[in-house]
Write an enzyme that holds these catalytic residues in place. Structure first.
Site, PDB file in Angstrom:
ATOM      1  N   ASN A  55       5.685  46.874  11.778  1.00 61.81           N
ATOM      2  CA  ASN A  55       5.548  47.100  13.349  1.00 61.81           C
ATOM      3  C   ASN A  55       6.977  46.754  14.009  1.00 61.81           C
ATOM      4  OD1 ASN A  55       2.802  47.722  13.304  1.00 61.81           O
ATOM      5  ND2 ASN A  55       2.160  45.430  13.991  1.00 61.81           N
ATOM      6  N   ARG A 114      -1.391  49.267   9.825  1.00 62.09           N
ATOM      7  CA  ARG A 114      -0.407  49.112   8.762  1.00 62.09           C
ATOM      8  C   ARG A 114      -1.384  48.795   7.566  1.00 62.09           C
ATOM      9  NH1 ARG A 114       2.560  43.550   9.603  1.00 62.09           N
ATOM     10  NH2 ARG A 114       0.559  43.140  10.771  1.00 62.09           N
TER      11      ARG A 114
END
Length: 782
Positions: free
Chosen positions: A50, A32
């Site tokens: 996520n 990320r």
């Protein structure tokens, strides 16, 4: 107009939006923040989060910038990430914000799992070695790109509270790193420093050693000839100076480990090159994030002879934690690093357990206070002619999923229980197979407890409820009995899988072979496996695929006098093989040879009676026992093997220098219907003549290897050509013999066949669970 706003406007004045889906190992690896950094550099707007399938990105910007952004997602992915696929769809409308952010995952989202433990990255190592850095000399330095994972996790979600780091509260400096997306420690769950993290200390029989640097003091004691127990990532190791024969011999004596090779850790590749020849492919393995033990040919300076007696290769690895880097730097000599246990027991993982069980072995204990939750052995690999091969899949490799052929994406969830020895289990779902770390031999009670604990953890981590349970055909395997109980408890369908079929399917699965295109000839060689006819198999050529097989060829069955005892005492197999080849006159055929001397004081009459009457002497086509018998004839550990495969491994090492001078011993082939039986009577006839003539044992060993390979290749080619099978798979524990696999691969590939060799899971029973899983997945669809 701001830079971001300018980037969001293409030539036509419109913004372009995409929802991007990234699948693979992309959670818990810094993916990320990787996305966040690339998006901000490109001036994109949107967010990343996520979810249960991986990572989802919503991004708006110029189409050219979005294309470049998607290319960089994969090309510049974090070290521990593995991208299995990137797809996207168009988003209508404009972004709600003009910046790019990391969004919280939706509540209840299931993690895609836990990645393997990873060796210390270059950035962390530089900090550990830099005197001005706040982590200078700190043994537990890590970041998103490296450090412990599976070894410390207790449950999901994978966050600090679910790991053994929960007891260490981050200091303000570490917390600041953890919360900053621009920092490589963003959401690194084991993040710590000397102020807030785990500590290391040294103990001996008198208690805690008063010293300013426990690691340096341990190194000094090792260089002085001592033996230390060292707490690592996945368990305790026993260490000593690998260049000192006195120290290594004493370690063997105390550990009760007579001959099994010991692994060695060196501080860097330059130190390894002093003792071994290293190719570029081997160098790449050594320096991988998995940091496995790599078997390398001895060359240059000698290590202590007791490190790897009877072997031409030694297993080297590089330091994979800051503690190991600091210790090896201080010691400046390679160290034996072997599992902290008595032989056949699992390695210790708890401090008190190590104090108790390793008392009398270790002179001192290098301890720390971070709990090891999950025991992990070191992975073992080797580079062969076909490529790299996993011999033991554990730390650094498990639990990374193995992507399967597309057809398996719709299969029901399967839990495969594996075998009895070198046990692993496998979870199959969503087109991926998760094979556990090597767990060991289930006959050992502590190993069986680890096996059950690991299955419970994996089922929790992957939120896995099996609809199908796969087990080996052998009713007495503890894994089979456990799988039967689980199927009964959960209502899952039970599928029994033949041992050698599972070996072949394992090889097909790791190569991504699609069902429907899986017609394959499998040369499957191992010790023992329960056959579909109730007999014991072990030297097989199978024709088929995932959905079934026919036994196209086998080794001529020979008795196993004493059953399991024949696996431990090679001389028993020598008697049985000679009696099978020559009948009652076998003694005269070896008169005056080294083989006669080997058997002179053995109860051979008793063995003959057992075989004749069929008393505890089942017939078996085992390839492993044939290797044992030939090794015994050459005087290689005939009385007893101290570890599985010892006789075959030492005979392989003996044969290697003689291969270019060796022709192959002959074999006989008999055909009845569609079944071919390979008889080794001609081989024994020629071998007995060579023994009588006093031919060099190494040359006999080489001729044996060449003869086996020639007979198998010739038989396989004949079957393949008559059955239109153009693919040949090599599997089973005996296929870890480097000479045999290399000869077969060269011959078969040279004839134009597609030859599959196991690379991602072991060819031995450590890969059995993968084969069971894919076979059961297909059977459940039938």
């Amino acid at each position: 107009m701001s830079r971001v706003h300018s980037a969001l406007t293409n030539a036509s004045g419109r913004t372009v939006g995409r929802r991007i889906r990234v699948r693979g190992l992309v959670q818990g690896v810094g993916f990320r923040p990787h996305v966040w950094r690339l998006a901000r550099e490109a001036g994109l707007a949107g967010h990343v989060l996520n979810d249960g399938a991986g990572v989802e990105i919503e991004a708006w910007g110029d189409e050219v910038l979005l294309d470049a952004f998607m290319e960089r997602l994969e090309a510049e992915a974090p070290p521990l990430a593995r991208i299995d696929g990137i797809g996207h769809e168009r988003l209508e409308g404009a972004p709600q914000i003009a910046e790019f952010s990391i969004a919280e995952s939706a509540e209840g989202v299931v993690s895609t799992g836990v990645v393997p433990d990873a060796a210390t990255c270059p950035q962390c190592l530089a900090e550990v070695m830099a005197p001005a850095d706040r982590r200078y000399g700190y043994a537990f330095t890590n970041c998103t790109h490296c450090g412990p994972r599976l070894s410390i996790v207790r449950a999901i979600p994978y966050d600090r509270a679910s790991t053994s780091m929960a007891v260490f509260e981050m200091c303000p400096d570490c917390a600041r790193e953890y919360a900053d997306p621009a920092d490589r420690r963003f959401h690194a769950q084991p993040n710590a420093c000397p102020t807030c993290g785990p500590n290391v200390w040294l103990e001996d029989v008198s208690g805690i050693v008063d010293c300013t640097d426990p690691i340096a003091e341990t190194a000094a004691r090792l260089k002085a000839g001592g033996i230390a127990a060292i707490k690592g990532i996945g368990g305790f190791h026993l260490a000593c100076d690998a260049t000192s024969e006195d120290a290594v011999a004493e370690l063997r004596n105390r550990k009760r480990r007579g001959a099994k090779p010991l692994a060695v850790m060196a501080k860097d590749t330059s130190q390894i090159r002093r003792f071994c020849a290293v190719t570029e492919a081997e160098l790449e393995l050594l320096q991988a994030t998995s940091a496995p033990i790599v078997l390398l040919p001895k060359s240059g300076e000698p290590l202590a002879p007791s490190v790897a007696p009877g072997q031409r290769r030694v297993g080297f690895m590089l330091p994979y934690t800051p503690l190991h880097h600091l210790l090896l730097t201080a010691a400046d000599v390679p160290l034996v690093i072997t599992s902290g246990n008595l032989s056949n027991e699992p390695q210790a993982i708890e401090n008190e357990e190590a104090r108790t069980k390793l008392s009398g072995i270790a002179d001192c204990w290098l301890m720390h206070d971070r709990d090891i939750v999950n025991r992990l052995d070191d992975s073992v690999m080797r580079v062969d002619v076909p490529g790299s091969q996993v011999l033991r899949r554990a730390r650094g490799l498990a639990p990374e999923p193995i992507p399967l052929a597309v057809e398996f994406a719709s299969a029901p969830p399967v839990l495969a229980a594996g075998g009895e020895l070198k046990s692993t289990f496998c979870l199959l779902s969503g087109g991926n197979a998760v094979v556990s770390q090597h767990l060991g031999d289930l006959e050992e009670a502590a190993t069986h407890a680890d096996y059950r604990k690991a299955i419970a953890l994996y089922r929790d981590i992957f939120r896995f409820e099996p609809e199908v349970v796969a087990v080996d055909l052998h009713p007495d395997y503890l894994s089979t009995q456990w799988g039967e109980a689980l199927a009964s408890e959960t209502g899952a369908r039970l599928v029994r899988v033949q041992h050698h079929h599972a070996h072949m399917a394992s090889c097909l699965a790791e190569h991504g072979i699609e069902p429907g295109d899986d017609q394959t000839l499998g040369i499957i060689l191992d010790g023992l496996g329960f056959g579909t006819d109730g007999t014991i198999w072990g030297g097989e050529i199978l024709l088929g695929g995932y959905d079934g097989f026919e036994r196209a060829a086998r080794f001529d069955p020979v008795a196993l006098p004493g059953g399991a005892q024949a696996m431990r005492e090679p001389w028993r197999n020598l008697v049985a093989q000679l009696a099978s080849a020559f009948g009652d006159g076998w003694r005269s055929r070896i008169a005056g040879t080294a083989a006669e001397k080997t058997l002179r004081d053995k109860p051979t009459d008793t063995i003959e009676q057992m075989v004749a009457r069929g008393i505890n002497a089942p017939l078996s086509s085992s390839a492993g026992r044939l290797f044992d018998a030939v090794a015994a004839a050459l005087g290689i550990c005939p009385d007893r093997q101290e570890y599985e495969g010892q006789a075959a491994m030492e005979m392989e090492a003996l044969a290697e220098p003689w291969l270019e001078r060796a022709g192959g011993y002959p074999a006989g082939i008999a055909k009845q219907g569609n079944m071919r039986t390979i008889s080794w009577q001609p081989l024994w006839d020629a071998l007995a003549r060579d023994l009588d003539k006093g031919v060099e044992p190494g040359l006999i060993a080489a001729k044996f290897h060449c003869g086996i390979a020639s007979a198998l290749a010739g038989t396989a080619i004949e079957i393949a050509e008559t059955s239109n099978a153009f693919r040949i798979a090599l599997s089973g524990g005996v296929m870890q013999n480097r000479i045999l696999t290399g000869l077969l691969h060269a011959t078969l590939a040279g004839r134009g066949f597609e030859v599959l060799v196991q690379a991602r899971v072991p060819a031995n029973d450590g890969g059995l669970s993968l084969g069971q899983a894919v076979i059961a997945a297909r059977a459940s669809d039938a």
